[in-house]
Design a protein around this motif. Structure first.
Motif, PDB file in Angstrom:
ATOM      1  N   THR A  21       0.849  -1.189   0.000  1.00  0.00           N
ATOM      2  CA  THR A  21       0.000   0.000   0.000  1.00  0.00           C
ATOM      3  C   THR A  21       0.883   1.236   0.000  1.00  0.00           C
ATOM      4  O   THR A  21       2.076   1.158   0.336  1.00  0.00           O
ATOM      5  CB  THR A  21      -0.917   0.030   1.236  1.00  0.00           C
ATOM      6  N   HIS A  22       0.298   2.374  -0.334  1.00  0.00           N
ATOM      7  CA  HIS A  22       1.108   3.597  -0.356  1.00  0.00           C
ATOM      8  C   HIS A  22       1.651   3.936   1.025  1.00  0.00           C
ATOM      9  O   HIS A  22       2.703   4.551   1.134  1.00  0.00           O
ATOM     10  CB  HIS A  22       0.314   4.761  -0.957  1.00  0.00           C
ATOM     11  N   GLU A  23       0.972   3.501   2.086  1.00  0.00           N
ATOM     12  CA  GLU A  23       1.449   3.773   3.444  1.00  0.00           C
ATOM     13  C   GLU A  23       2.767   3.061   3.739  1.00  0.00           C
ATOM     14  O   GLU A  23       3.516   3.474   4.615  1.00  0.00           O
ATOM     15  CB  GLU A  23       0.415   3.347   4.495  1.00  0.00           C
ATOM     16  N   GLN A  24       3.060   1.989   3.018  1.00  0.00           N
ATOM     17  CA  GLN A  24       4.284   1.224   3.229  1.00  0.00           C
ATOM     18  C   GLN A  24       5.476   1.781   2.451  1.00  0.00           C
ATOM     19  O   GLN A  24       6.605   1.356   2.679  1.00  0.00           O
ATOM     20  CB  GLN A  24       4.064  -0.234   2.820  1.00  0.00           C
ATOM     21  N   LEU A  25       5.241   2.722   1.551  1.00  0.00           N
ATOM     22  CA  LEU A  25       6.291   3.221   0.663  1.00  0.00           C
ATOM     23  C   LEU A  25       6.971   4.456   1.228  1.00  0.00           C
ATOM     24  O   LEU A  25       6.347   5.275   1.893  1.00  0.00           O
ATOM     25  CB  LEU A  25       5.696   3.544  -0.705  1.00  0.00           C
ATOM     26  N   TYR A  26       8.255   4.595   0.918  1.00  0.00           N
ATOM     27  CA  TYR A  26       9.022   5.755   1.383  1.00  0.00           C
ATOM     28  C   TYR A  26       9.473   6.625   0.207  1.00  0.00           C
ATOM     29  O   TYR A  26       9.190   7.801   0.156  1.00  0.00           O
ATOM     30  CB  TYR A  26      10.216   5.276   2.208  1.00  0.00           C
ATOM     31  N   LYS A  27      10.196   6.028  -0.747  1.00  0.00           N
ATOM     32  CA  LYS A  27      10.662   6.784  -1.914  1.00  0.00           C
ATOM     33  C   LYS A  27      10.946   5.814  -3.052  1.00  0.00           C
ATOM     34  O   LYS A  27      10.996   4.606  -2.855  1.00  0.00           O
ATOM     35  CB  LYS A  27      11.887   7.619  -1.579  1.00  0.00           C
ATOM     36  N   TYR A  28      11.130   6.388  -4.252  1.00  0.00           N
ATOM     37  CA  TYR A  28      11.335   5.534  -5.431  1.00  0.00           C
ATOM     38  C   TYR A  28      12.207   6.210  -6.470  1.00  0.00           C
ATOM     39  O   TYR A  28      12.397   7.429  -6.477  1.00  0.00           O
ATOM     40  CB  TYR A  28       9.995   5.152  -6.067  1.00  0.00           C
ATOM     41  N   ALA A  29      12.737   5.381  -7.365  1.00  0.00           N
ATOM     42  CA  ALA A  29      13.432   5.842  -8.563  1.00  0.00           C
ATOM     43  C   ALA A  29      12.953   4.938  -9.698  1.00  0.00           C
ATOM     44  O   ALA A  29      12.693   3.754  -9.498  1.00  0.00           O
ATOM     45  CB  ALA A  29      14.945   5.738  -8.402  1.00  0.00           C
ATOM     46  N   GLU A  30      12.816   5.520 -10.884  1.00  0.00           N
ATOM     47  CA  GLU A  30      12.353   4.773 -12.051  1.00  0.00           C
ATOM     48  C   GLU A  30      13.373   4.902 -13.169  1.00  0.00           C
ATOM     49  O   GLU A  30      13.943   5.958 -13.392  1.00  0.00           O
ATOM     50  CB  GLU A  30      10.994   5.318 -12.504  1.00  0.00           C
ATOM     51  N   SER A  31      13.617   3.793 -13.846  1.00  0.00           N
ATOM     52  CA  SER A  31      14.503   3.789 -14.995  1.00  0.00           C
ATOM     53  C   SER A  31      13.998   2.750 -15.993  1.00  0.00           C
ATOM     54  O   SER A  31      13.816   1.582 -15.624  1.00  0.00           O
ATOM     55  CB  SER A  31      15.931   3.454 -14.570  1.00  0.00           C
ATOM     56  N   ILE A  67      13.099  10.188  -6.094  1.00  0.00           N
ATOM     57  CA  ILE A  67      14.523  10.471  -5.893  1.00  0.00           C
ATOM     58  C   ILE A  67      15.111  11.214  -7.088  1.00  0.00           C
ATOM     59  O   ILE A  67      15.844  12.187  -6.922  1.00  0.00           O
ATOM     60  CB  ILE A  67      15.309   9.152  -5.654  1.00  0.00           C
ATOM     61  N   LYS A  68      14.790  10.779  -8.300  1.00  0.00           N
ATOM     62  CA  LYS A  68      15.369  11.408  -9.499  1.00  0.00           C
ATOM     63  C   LYS A  68      14.881  12.835  -9.688  1.00  0.00           C
ATOM     64  O   LYS A  68      15.635  13.693 -10.109  1.00  0.00           O
ATOM     65  CB  LYS A  68      15.070  10.572 -10.740  1.00  0.00           C
ATOM     66  N   ALA A  69      13.625  13.100  -9.413  1.00  0.00           N
ATOM     67  CA  ALA A  69      13.096  14.459  -9.558  1.00  0.00           C
ATOM     68  C   ALA A  69      13.794  15.397  -8.583  1.00  0.00           C
ATOM     69  O   ALA A  69      14.125  16.520  -8.933  1.00  0.00           O
ATOM     70  CB  ALA A  69      11.601  14.473  -9.325  1.00  0.00           C
ATOM     71  N   ALA A  70      14.055  14.925  -7.382  1.00  0.00           N
ATOM     72  CA  ALA A  70      14.744  15.743  -6.379  1.00  0.00           C
ATOM     73  C   ALA A  70      16.193  16.002  -6.784  1.00  0.00           C
ATOM     74  O   ALA A  70      16.713  17.090  -6.585  1.00  0.00           O
ATOM     75  CB  ALA A  70      14.689  15.073  -5.016  1.00  0.00           C
ATOM     76  N   ALA A  71      16.832  15.001  -7.391  1.00  0.00           N
ATOM     77  CA  ALA A  71      18.237  15.135  -7.801  1.00  0.00           C
ATOM     78  C   ALA A  71      18.403  16.100  -8.966  1.00  0.00           C
ATOM     79  O   ALA A  71      19.447  16.725  -9.122  1.00  0.00           O
ATOM     80  CB  ALA A  71      18.798  13.775  -8.176  1.00  0.00           C
ATOM     81  N   SER A  72      17.358  16.253  -9.796  1.00  0.00           N
ATOM     82  CA  SER A  72      17.481  17.135 -10.955  1.00  0.00           C
ATOM     83  C   SER A  72      17.185  18.592 -10.620  1.00  0.00           C
ATOM     84  O   SER A  72      17.368  19.458 -11.462  1.00  0.00           O
ATOM     85  CB  SER A  72      16.557  16.658 -12.073  1.00  0.00           C
ATOM     86  N   ASN A  73      16.728  18.870  -9.405  1.00  0.00           N
ATOM     87  CA  ASN A  73      16.444  20.266  -8.996  1.00  0.00           C
ATOM     88  C   ASN A  73      17.651  20.921  -8.399  1.00  0.00           C
ATOM     89  O   ASN A  73      18.510  20.459  -7.880  1.00  0.00           O
ATOM     90  CB  ASN A  73      15.297  20.302  -7.994  1.00  0.00           C
TER      91      ASN A  73
END
Length: 73
Positions: A21-31, A67-73
């Motif tokens: 569930t979304h409550e179990q998630l912390y962060k993600y990266a997609e490739s 994670i990737k969106a934060a790294a590109s800012n």
């Protein structure tokens, strides 16, 4: 590390074919359509959704940190 794909419509708490569930998630990266997701318990899981953009929208709608969106800012 489960790797699954989606086949149903989304719900508020969960995403079809994704075993968390979304409550179990912390962060993600997609490739290349593969999502690496850190859970709240610090475990890493991988998910290959049938519709990556739809899954990404679900993550964003539930305020899961990209994670990737934060790294590109």
């Amino acid at each position: 590390m489960p790797m699954t794909s989606d086949t149903h419509t989304t719900s508020a708490a969960g995403y079809p074919g994704f075993h968390y569930t979304h409550e179990q998630l912390y962060k993600y990266a997609e490739s290349s359509g593969i999502f690496s997701i850190m859970l709240q318990n610090k475990s890493i899981v991988h998910f290959i959704p049938e519709h990556p953009e739809k899954f990404k929208r679900w993550l964003k709608s539930n305020h899961i940190f990209d994670i990737k969106a934060a790294a590109s800012n």
